[in-house]
Motif scaffolding. Sequence first.
Motif, PDB file in Angstrom:
ATOM      1  N   ILE A  69      -9.520   2.052  -9.846  1.00  0.00           N
ATOM      2  CA  ILE A  69      -8.305   1.896  -9.045  1.00  0.00           C
ATOM      3  C   ILE A  69      -7.444   0.792  -9.652  1.00  0.00           C
ATOM      4  CG2 ILE A  69      -9.373   2.692  -6.901  1.00  0.00           C
ATOM      5  CD1 ILE A  69      -9.668  -0.238  -6.074  1.00  0.00           C
ATOM      6  N   PRO A  70      -6.144   0.729  -9.317  1.00  0.00           N
ATOM      7  CA  PRO A  70      -5.289  -0.348  -9.838  1.00  0.00           C
ATOM      8  C   PRO A  70      -5.862  -1.715  -9.499  1.00  0.00           C
ATOM      9  CG  PRO A  70      -3.961   1.366  -8.814  1.00  0.00           C
ATOM     10  CD  PRO A  70      -5.389   1.686  -8.488  1.00  0.00           C
ATOM     11  N   TYR A 113       0.850  -1.183   0.000  1.00  0.00           N
ATOM     12  CA  TYR A 113       0.000   0.000   0.000  1.00  0.00           C
ATOM     13  C   TYR A 113       0.893   1.244   0.000  1.00  0.00           C
ATOM     14  CZ  TYR A 113      -4.375  -2.485   1.061  1.00  0.00           C
ATOM     15  OH  TYR A 113      -5.487  -3.283   1.005  1.00  0.00           O
ATOM     16  N   ASP A 114       0.432   2.302  -0.637  1.00  0.00           N
ATOM     17  CA  ASP A 114       1.224   3.530  -0.718  1.00  0.00           C
ATOM     18  C   ASP A 114       1.305   4.200   0.650  1.00  0.00           C
ATOM     19  OD1 ASP A 114       1.734   3.219  -3.363  1.00  0.00           O
ATOM     20  OD2 ASP A 114       0.305   4.703  -4.069  1.00  0.00           O
ATOM     21  N   ASN A 168      -0.149  -2.956  -5.604  1.00  0.00           N
ATOM     22  CA  ASN A 168       0.716  -2.480  -6.696  1.00  0.00           C
ATOM     23  C   ASN A 168       0.033  -1.304  -7.374  1.00  0.00           C
ATOM     24  OD1 ASN A 168       2.454  -2.044  -8.816  1.00  0.00           O
ATOM     25  ND2 ASN A 168       1.954  -3.944  -9.899  1.00  0.00           N
ATOM     26  N   SER A 169       0.393  -0.104  -6.940  1.00  0.00           N
ATOM     27  CA  SER A 169      -0.253   1.092  -7.503  1.00  0.00           C
ATOM     28  C   SER A 169       0.174   1.355  -8.935  1.00  0.00           C
ATOM     29  CB  SER A 169       0.064   2.312  -6.634  1.00  0.00           C
ATOM     30  OG  SER A 169       1.463   2.505  -6.530  1.00  0.00           O
ATOM     31  N   ASP A 170       1.228   0.659  -9.411  1.00  0.00           N
ATOM     32  CA  ASP A 170       1.696   0.835 -10.785  1.00  0.00           C
ATOM     33  C   ASP A 170       1.163  -0.229 -11.727  1.00  0.00           C
ATOM     34  OD1 ASP A 170       3.270   3.073 -10.095  1.00  0.00           O
ATOM     35  OD2 ASP A 170       4.874   1.771  -9.370  1.00  0.00           O
ATOM     36  N   ALA A 171       0.198  -1.005 -11.267  1.00  0.00           N
ATOM     37  CA  ALA A 171      -0.361  -2.071 -12.112  1.00  0.00           C
ATOM     38  C   ALA A 171      -0.911  -1.483 -13.413  1.00  0.00           C
ATOM     39  CB  ALA A 171      -1.465  -2.804 -11.358  1.00  0.00           C
ATOM     40  N   SER A 172      -0.728  -2.211 -14.507  1.00  0.00           N
ATOM     41  CA  SER A 172      -1.140  -1.703 -15.817  1.00  0.00           C
ATOM     42  C   SER A 172      -2.651  -1.749 -16.013  1.00  0.00           C
ATOM     43  CB  SER A 172      -0.464  -2.522 -16.924  1.00  0.00           C
ATOM     44  OG  SER A 172      -0.782  -3.899 -16.787  1.00  0.00           O
ATOM     45  N   GLN A 178      -5.842   4.293  -2.428  1.00  0.00           N
ATOM     46  CA  GLN A 178      -5.545   4.801  -3.769  1.00  0.00           C
ATOM     47  C   GLN A 178      -6.360   6.046  -4.130  1.00  0.00           C
ATOM     48  OE1 GLN A 178      -3.006   3.405  -6.002  1.00  0.00           O
ATOM     49  NE2 GLN A 178      -2.561   2.912  -3.855  1.00  0.00           N
ATOM     50  N   VAL A 179      -7.622   6.073  -3.767  1.00  0.00           N
ATOM     51  CA  VAL A 179      -8.445   7.257  -4.048  1.00  0.00           C
ATOM     52  C   VAL A 179      -8.075   8.394  -3.098  1.00  0.00           C
ATOM     53  CG1 VAL A 179     -10.818   8.136  -3.991  1.00  0.00           C
ATOM     54  CG2 VAL A 179     -10.311   5.957  -5.102  1.00  0.00           C
ATOM     55  N   LEU A 180      -7.741   8.048  -1.884  1.00  0.00           N
ATOM     56  CA  LEU A 180      -7.242   8.972  -0.862  1.00  0.00           C
ATOM     57  C   LEU A 180      -8.238  10.087  -0.525  1.00  0.00           C
ATOM     58  CD1 LEU A 180      -4.555   8.881   0.728  1.00  0.00           C
ATOM     59  CD2 LEU A 180      -3.792  10.814  -0.631  1.00  0.00           C
TER      60      LEU A 180
END
Length: 625
Positions: free
Chosen positions: A531-532, A407-408, A537-541, A573-575
């Motif tokens: 969202i991813p 998680y970020d 993995n926030s960089d997921a494609s 992710q949405v924050l």
Amino acid sequence: MTACMMPTNDNSQWSGITRRTALKSGVAGGVAALAGCSSGGNGNEGAADDREPVEERVDRRFTKALHRGTYDMDNASWNPFDPANSMNNFDPPGLIFDPPIIYHESHDELQGVIANDWEEEDGSILVELSDEWTWHNGDPVTAHDLTTRRDIEFAISDITSPDSNANTYIQDYEAVDDYAIRYHLHDDFTMKSVLANALPAMVSVKEDTGNPSFGEWRDDLVDVDPESDEASQVVSDFQEWSPELDEVVGNGPFQIKDVTDSVFVGEIYEDHPNADNLYFTEFAIEQHDDQVLAFMEESVDAIALNLPASPDVMDQLPPHHEINRDYNHAWSVLFNFGNYDFPDSPTENPSNQPITADRRVRHAIAYAIDKERLWSSVPQVYDLYELPSTFLNETAVDEGIVDVEGYDEYALDRDKAASLMEEAGYQRDDGQWYDEDDEEAQLVLYAQSDTSVQVDALDAVQSEMEDFGFDVSLEAVDQATYGEARLNGDHDIIFDNHPVFSIRGLTWVDFVWAWFSQLNHADYENTNWEIPAEIGNSDASSTMELNVWNQIEQLHLTGDNEYIQNLTWWYNQVLPMYNCVIAADYGAINATDWHVDASEALIDNRTAEFYLTKVSDAELIPYEE
């Protein structure tokens, strides 16, 4: 080797240098040097001078400070249908009434009290009651007491909200026999969701209590034409009514002995199933202007909340057991999404179009904030929130319900923050961000002037955001103005708090998300968020769409932790909020005079001081004098 200066009690407050003071004073390596200096234990080591708990009942009184409201105890409402919800904010009912089931929120566990068994069958749940419980006048506690309360609830709903379900979970109900009640459900909800959310917190309605009695009010409410003016009057009259104090009959381990405007005294009820496990005779609840001071001066044996206090006060407290440990609040940078058009929006003619409506800007702000510096600026009773922003506390994560790996963290990274601003269409010139129309990027911060944590935190946010390149205004206003401004969307950011004590806090639609939709100005019910797709993995494609309400509904229907995981990942992710500091709000029992032992789940529970007397696997025992 550097010695750690340990606290005198288990209260996580340092008697010497702290990470906070290291940050404030610029001590090189201060945070790292103190990383191994945390305290443990339960705060009572050696507190009783090696005395043993008594082995048989002694004539002793356990006294706690009243913490829920400022009621005249001899003139309080004892009607659980009072619109002001007085009974849930007033301690004595928790003393003299027992619950069917205890839900230990952070641990997501159920523990039976009056209810001793439950099973699921064909869209219904059968709850069986113990036949050992009696009211304090000797009458048995039965399923009919529960159906009386439900009859009143459903009748009021038919009159006041005819187009809505009386209960989110329960469609209908019936007493199968004297000690079993069956609940028929609207949908195939999980048993845990129903038991944790739909059963009464206390069995507090006795059919023949009061004059007129609950049963007579029930008959009036059921028999009246629900569409008539008379029906509304009956509801109003009933909600204004309360049994007189001398009519109140409980079913808990203590019965009413004496009540004044400032003291409520219960004496042990010998026929309670747990009476043999109680080794003192009276439980008193007292009003004190300063509860922590009363505990510090040992005028009371316990306080339920309000700790930790300032470090100098904590150092003066007697050795103590911590109780009610998991009702924590995260204070967060809370963002305005700027959706003012959804049905439940509280705004009137909103004019502010917040820059924080763009997710990339929200992320940029989070990456540009030095959270530890912000923490060092607020009062010392706050701890750094060290989890990724999720809406949960450490206990819920430690229990393994949610895996926050990947998680970020939104750790300080001004370069990444700048890249996100550029992606959102802003350019920086001479240190200042400008939009596509060459207008300065502005942030409006709102704080309540008499709430120091809000003002201090937003002072830090203002300083850091100005350094980063925003034009920032901070409005510190009175309570009424603040309340109106935040509901009307006059802000980009407020610094507000929300509970992070349990899974329920994440999924309690009617309270938590309905409330935050009015602060964030986001339509959580009807918005699908992208969202991813790969959690962690926030960089997921690839991406996935998620609707908050649907995820909560699926959780209650399936009980699958997958939906909790999805919701926490969505939050991260949405924050909607960037969690910064956390305020514990726990209580204490004097460890010099009282032995305490129970499961971690019960000690963490918000009303542990009552539950310690209600169940056989918990101990609240005086030490020998």
